[in-house]
Design an enzyme around this catalytic site. Structure first.
Site, PDB file in Angstrom:
ATOM      1  N   ASP A 452       0.824  -1.199   0.000  1.00 11.35           N
ATOM      2  CA  ASP A 452       0.000   0.000   0.000  1.00 11.35           C
ATOM      3  C   ASP A 452       0.863   1.256   0.000  1.00 11.35           C
ATOM      4  OD1 ASP A 452      -2.716   1.232   0.455  1.00 11.35           O
ATOM      5  OD2 ASP A 452      -1.704   1.964   2.248  1.00 11.35           O
ATOM      6  N   GLU A 505       0.961  -0.613  -5.154  1.00 11.49           N
ATOM      7  CA  GLU A 505       0.003   0.456  -5.373  1.00 11.49           C
ATOM      8  C   GLU A 505       0.828   1.739  -5.469  1.00 11.49           C
ATOM      9  OE1 GLU A 505      -3.517   3.147  -3.481  1.00 11.49           O
ATOM     10  OE2 GLU A 505      -1.852   2.387  -2.307  1.00 11.49           O
TER      11      GLU A 505
END
Length: 783
Positions: A452, A505
């Site tokens: 993330d 990401e």
């Protein structure tokens, strides 16, 4: 916040806990008390003959002060049994005890009460007896126990060496709470890295949440503190009581805890796994084909809200069947690691090594992963090494100074989330995170980590204004420490775990996110080493296109074609994730314009366009059946939409049936995934038919077999629409049409094989004529 099982701050009274069981062959507490009273002199077992009285062997004033203050670096050098010129001195620190007696095979002697929980005695022995035990008398009971301070360190020199170098790839086996047998005795080894601490003690249910009697020893320059506590086993609650450099104290959860209490309680839990894996076939086969050359469609799940109230084991009875029925190859779990605030969806982690206790134990989570694997479904997990929250019982200034976070507040403070960023330049911190990545893959058989917020790690000026950040040593804005960390993490995970994939990401155009770490790019950096990267550009552009009314889409045509300009710069995943269906962004079907029929038609056409586009697919839960409401972690998907008693149920079931068929055809058509990262796997038929709202392209398998995908984002039916095609294909057969009646469409199809004509079109010598349904995507393959 204190655990429900901890005393309030400042309350040092013993907590209520069950009385320890007496050994079956032990004398009663009353008999023991009678047998040891008035025994300041050692008495041979079974003999009433007195021996010469001993002289005091108490703890010196400086050691006494430091032990009571919790600032002693070597309690084992004071407590326990130690040879002295006149025999062996025994010293114990047992707060609240009424008396302490040393017991060996031959002796039983009561130690002198020196006050403040200290007990001591001198026995005229030539050597330290091995073993010896302690009888500790409390009000109402007497406990027989091993002396924690008679044991050698339970952590080896190699472990300490690797920790010091920041290269302990199995760090979870060295730090934390480890139930074990040490020197023939069962107990738990507690270890913690706290280099700035003046002293560390273990506090838990086993010592009434008062760590005074369990100080840990410092293992040299490693910054590691260690204590083997005999008799403590699985399920015990604990924290570390740390003396800070400024003289204050702090009670902290274990950064390496493998299990925690369920929030809002915050204690760590001693854990040992007993799960027996049954996924050997899956694990042996998952490395057969690289992820970017394999079918890879992902169903993203927030476990606590997928079906609210279900535990890991209950989810194991439902989720694998649901996902495999829909044909997804993988699930992606939003963060599973423990987090205090459910509203963060798991993205503010406090327990990096512990699955959230909200849904069960670590073994329960393993059971879920096992069940998914046995159903043929891979498991990806969101992993959050970018930041951590400031909770005072967790990682922030863990030992009184910045430790896991950067010492410079400009580098430590995360401006967007009010959290702290890791100090990626500190080798022990980097080790903590790299080992954490391998931990999930090896201990829980996770098949991939979606990392993330990578962009926030890569740039020193991320969300910062001029003057709020410091350039790197070359004057640039790249966080060189974070780059090195990501490279090390990816290299380590791929080396140790064949078949595992890492996914970034990353929302910028950083060069080489999925390039190998040893390949240097144009910017002078080696690749970051990820296997796949979320294609945020495709997501934003395509969602913007379909949100416009069809009459205006001609002016946004390039938003659907621009992705092919850079489609092969990285190995991409096309994500329709949780971030796109919350906070006022509307659910996927609700983004579409028009009435309910048009919205569903647009959604079906868009999903088929997505499945045919180069790259892997990811779809968030609830979007597979056209949920109209935004997702909320409080109640999850609107499953009632699929209740046959609901009038519009066929509309939602039709979309879900399409998703099932998309995955089914996708798996069986190598053209849709075999050359996802190879430009030879794609060719435009027409990318400039803006006035018609038409996109047509070919996908090619490794053997050259083509698949023709045609998307028509206009509400009109177009009969006889001509498209150029390869002349070596004798006929085309429609294998998927999103306007089919079973999906809720108008059933405008091409039921018969379509044969090419020798009419040049779109730069090709042959062409076919199709009927294009309204707001629909059609797939055809050679008949």
């Amino acid at each position: 916040m204190t655990s429900a099982n901890e005393p309030a701050p400042g309350d040092r009274r013993p907590a209520e806990r069950p009385r320890a069981p007496e050994p079956a062959d032990a004398p009663t507490p009353a008999a023991r008390a009678a047998g040891v009273q008035d025994s300041a002199d050692p008495v041979p077992a079974g003999s009433g003959a007195p021996v010469a009285p001993t002289h005091p062997a108490g703890v010196g004033p400086e050691d006494r002060r430091r032990l009571l203050d919790g600032t002693h670096h070597d309690p084992h050098g004071v407590l326990g049994a130690h040879p002295v010129p006149d025999g062996v001195a025994f010293r114990a620190l047992r707060p609240y005890a009424l008396g302490v007696t040393v017991v060996t095979d031959d002796l039983r002697t009561e130690l002198r009460d020196d006050g403040d929980g200290f007990f001591s005695g001198l026995l005229p022995l030539r050597v330290v007896p091995d073993p010896y035990r302690l009888l500790v008398a409390y009000e109402g009971t007497v406990l027989e126990t091993e002396d924690a301070y008679r044991f050698l360190p339970a952590l080896g020199e190699l472990d300490l060496h690797l920790i010091g170098e920041g290269r302990h790839e199995e760090l979870w086996r060295a730090l934390g709470a480890e139930p074990m047998e040490h020197q023939g005795v069962a107990g738990t080894r507690f270890t913690v890295w706290a280099p700035n601490a003046r002293g560390v003690r273990v506090a838990g249910g086993f010592n009434f949440w008062d760590g005074t009697g369990h100080p840990m020893r410092s293992l040299g320059s490693s910054g590691v503190w260690e204590l083997f506590v005999p008799g403590v086993g699985e399920g015990e609650l604990y924290k570390f009581d740390i003396a800070r450099p400024d003289g204050s104290r702090t009670l902290r959860a274990d950064p390496m805890a493998r299990r925690t209490e369920a929030p809002p309680a915050t204690s760590s839990v001693v854990h040992a796994s007993h799960h027996e894996w049954r996924d050997a076939e899956w694990m042996a086969g998952r490395a057969e084909r690289p992820a970017h050359e394999a079918p890879f469609s992902v169903y993203e799940v927030h476990l606590p809200s997928w079906r609210p109230g279900l535990t890991y084991r209950q989810l194991a009875d439902q989720l694998p069947a649901y996902v495999s029925d829909l044909g997804f190859t993988h699930v992606e779990l939003m963060p599973v690691a423990e987090h205090p605030f459910g509203g963060s969806w798991g993205y503010q982690v406090t327990g990096f090594y512990a699955p959230t206790a909200r849904l069960g134990t670590p073994d329960d989570f393993k059971h879920l992963v096992d069940a998914l694997h046995r159903a043929g479904v891979g498991v990806l997990m969101d992993w959050v090494p970018a930041h951590f929250p400031r909770d005072e019982w967790a990682l922030a200034e863990f030992d009184g100074r910045p430790l896991y976070e950067h010492a410079d507040p400009r580098r430590a403070d995360h401006p967007d989330w009010g959290t702290l960023e890791f100090d990626y330049g500190r080798r022990e911190v980097r080790n903590f995170l790299v080992a954490n990545a391998t931990y999930w893959c090896e201990e829980f058989h996770i098949d991939g980590l979606r990392v993330d917020a990578v962009a926030s790690m890569l740039y020193l000026d991320y969300s910062r204004e001029p003057g709020q950040w410091v350039p790197n040593e070359h004057g640039g804005r790249e966080n060189l420490d974070a780059v090195a960390f990501l490279q090390e993490m990816n290299a380590t995970v791929y080396r140790r775990n064949p078949g595992v994939v890492t996914v970034a990401e990353e929302s910028t155009a950083w060069d080489g996110v999925t390039r190998a770490t040893h390949h240097t790019g144009p910017g002078g950096f080696g690749g970051l080493g990820f296997g796949l990267k979320w294609n945020m550009g495709w997501m934003h552009d395509s969602l913007d296109y379909v949100s416009h009314d069809p009459v205006h889409r001609r002016y946004h045509h390039d938003e659907m074609t621009f992705s092919m300009v850079y489609a092969y710069s990285e190995n991409y995943v096309l994500p329709i994730s949780h971030d796109e269906v919350v906070h006022g962004k509307r659910s996927l079907v609700s983004k579409m314009p028009g009435d309910w029929w048009q919205q569903r038609a647009d959604l079906r056409a868009y999903l088929a366009f997505m499945w045919a586009h180069p790259g892997k697919q990811l779809l968030f839960m609830g979007q597979e059946f056209a949920q109209g409401a935004e997702w909320s972690e409080a109640h999850g998907p609107d499953w009632w939409l699929l209740d046959p008693a609901y009038g519009a149920e066929p509309d939602h079931r039709g979309v879900r049936d399409l998703v099932r068929d998309l995955n089914g055809v996708y798996r069986h058509e190598p053209a849709l995934w075999e050359r996802d990262t190879d430009p030879s796997g794609f060719a435009w038929i027409t990318g400039d038919s803006a006035d018609d709202n038409v996109f047509a392209f070919l996908r090619h398998a490794a053997d050259g077999t083509p698949l023709l995908a045609v998307s028509h984002f206009s509400p009109a039916v177009r009969h006889g629409y001509r498209l150029g095609v390869p002349e070596d294909v004798p006929a085309w057969h429609e294998i998927l049409n999103t306007d089919a009646a079973r999906y809720g469409g108008g059933d405008v199809t091409n039921p018969d094989p379509v044969k090419p004509e020798p009419t040049a079109w779109h730069g090709r010598a042959a062409s076919i004529q199709l009927t294009l349904p309204p707001l629909a995507t059609v797939w055809l393959r050679p008949a």
